[in-house]
Design a protein around this motif. Structure first.
Motif, PDB file in Angstrom:
ATOM      1  N   THR A   1       2.713   1.709  -3.301  1.00  0.00           N
ATOM      2  CA  THR A   1       1.855   2.252  -4.347  1.00  0.00           C
ATOM      3  C   THR A   1       1.725   3.761  -4.212  1.00  0.00           C
ATOM      4  O   THR A   1       1.808   4.497  -5.203  1.00  0.00           O
ATOM      5  CB  THR A   1       0.457   1.602  -4.281  1.00  0.00           C
ATOM      6  N   ILE A   2       1.537   4.225  -2.992  1.00  0.00           N
ATOM      7  CA  ILE A   2       1.421   5.666  -2.765  1.00  0.00           C
ATOM      8  C   ILE A   2       2.723   6.368  -3.129  1.00  0.00           C
ATOM      9  O   ILE A   2       2.712   7.444  -3.747  1.00  0.00           O
ATOM     10  CB  ILE A   2       1.016   5.954  -1.302  1.00  0.00           C
TER      11      ILE A   2
ATOM     12  N   LEU B   1       0.205   6.210   7.845  1.00  0.00           N
ATOM     13  CA  LEU B   1       0.236   4.757   7.630  1.00  0.00           C
ATOM     14  C   LEU B   1       1.501   4.125   8.195  1.00  0.00           C
ATOM     15  O   LEU B   1       1.451   3.034   8.775  1.00  0.00           O
ATOM     16  CB  LEU B   1       0.123   4.436   6.149  1.00  0.00           C
TER      17      LEU B   1
ATOM     18  N   THR C   1       0.954   8.907   4.070  1.00  0.00           N
ATOM     19  CA  THR C   1       2.076   7.976   4.185  1.00  0.00           C
ATOM     20  C   THR C   1       2.666   8.019   5.584  1.00  0.00           C
ATOM     21  O   THR C   1       2.988   6.981   6.165  1.00  0.00           O
ATOM     22  CB  THR C   1       3.163   8.318   3.147  1.00  0.00           C
TER      23      THR C   1
ATOM     24  N   MET D   1       0.823  -1.184   0.000  1.00  0.00           N
ATOM     25  CA  MET D   1       0.000   0.000   0.000  1.00  0.00           C
ATOM     26  C   MET D   1       0.875   1.260   0.000  1.00  0.00           C
ATOM     27  O   MET D   1       0.639   2.181  -0.769  1.00  0.00           O
ATOM     28  CB  MET D   1      -0.910  -0.044   1.230  1.00  0.00           C
TER      29      MET D   1
END
Length: 121
Positions: free
Chosen positions: A4-5, A72, A69, A1
């Motif tokens: 990807t960001i 996360l 980000t 995840m």
């Protein structure tokens, strides 16, 4: 995840660089290089407004993606830290050393006879 960001952030950053370089602070930009003014090219009235909206949109995406980000990585990092051996309650103890046998060995160890040195005359 998160990967990807980060990839999307790199692509948007490159697009942002291109959009900023295309713009001209006085309204000319790269579109004026192809002949004519930017307001009359192919019937488009305001090319500068589109580039300005793209610039702000790319900037907003980079800002939101960077903040998400960070959030996360903090949540993933804190959950990983609680499952590791850093947590005192979940830490395993070292295995106990083996104890010596309770009975003595059947044979005694062989020792060499002691010799006494003779004094020199």
């Amino acid at each position: 995840m998160i990967t990807t960001i980060l990839v999307l952030m790199i692509l948007v950053a490159l697009l942002l660089i291109i959009v900023i370089l295309v713009q001209n602070p006085k309204g000319g930009g790269i579109s004026s290089e192809f002949g004519g003014s930017s307001t009359q090219m192919f019937g488009v009235q305001k090319t500068g407004d589109i580039l300005e909206k793209l610039t702000w949109g790319f900037f907003a995406f980079l800002l939101v993606a960077a903040l998400s980000t960070v959030i996360l990585t903090k949540t993933i990092g804190s959950s990983a830290a609680t499952d590791s051996d850093v947590n005192v309650e979940k830490a395993t103890t070292a295995p106990a050393l083996p104890t010596a046998p309770a009975t003595a060995p059947a044979t005694a160890p062989v020792t060499a006879p002691a010799t006494t040195p003779t004094p020199a005359k």
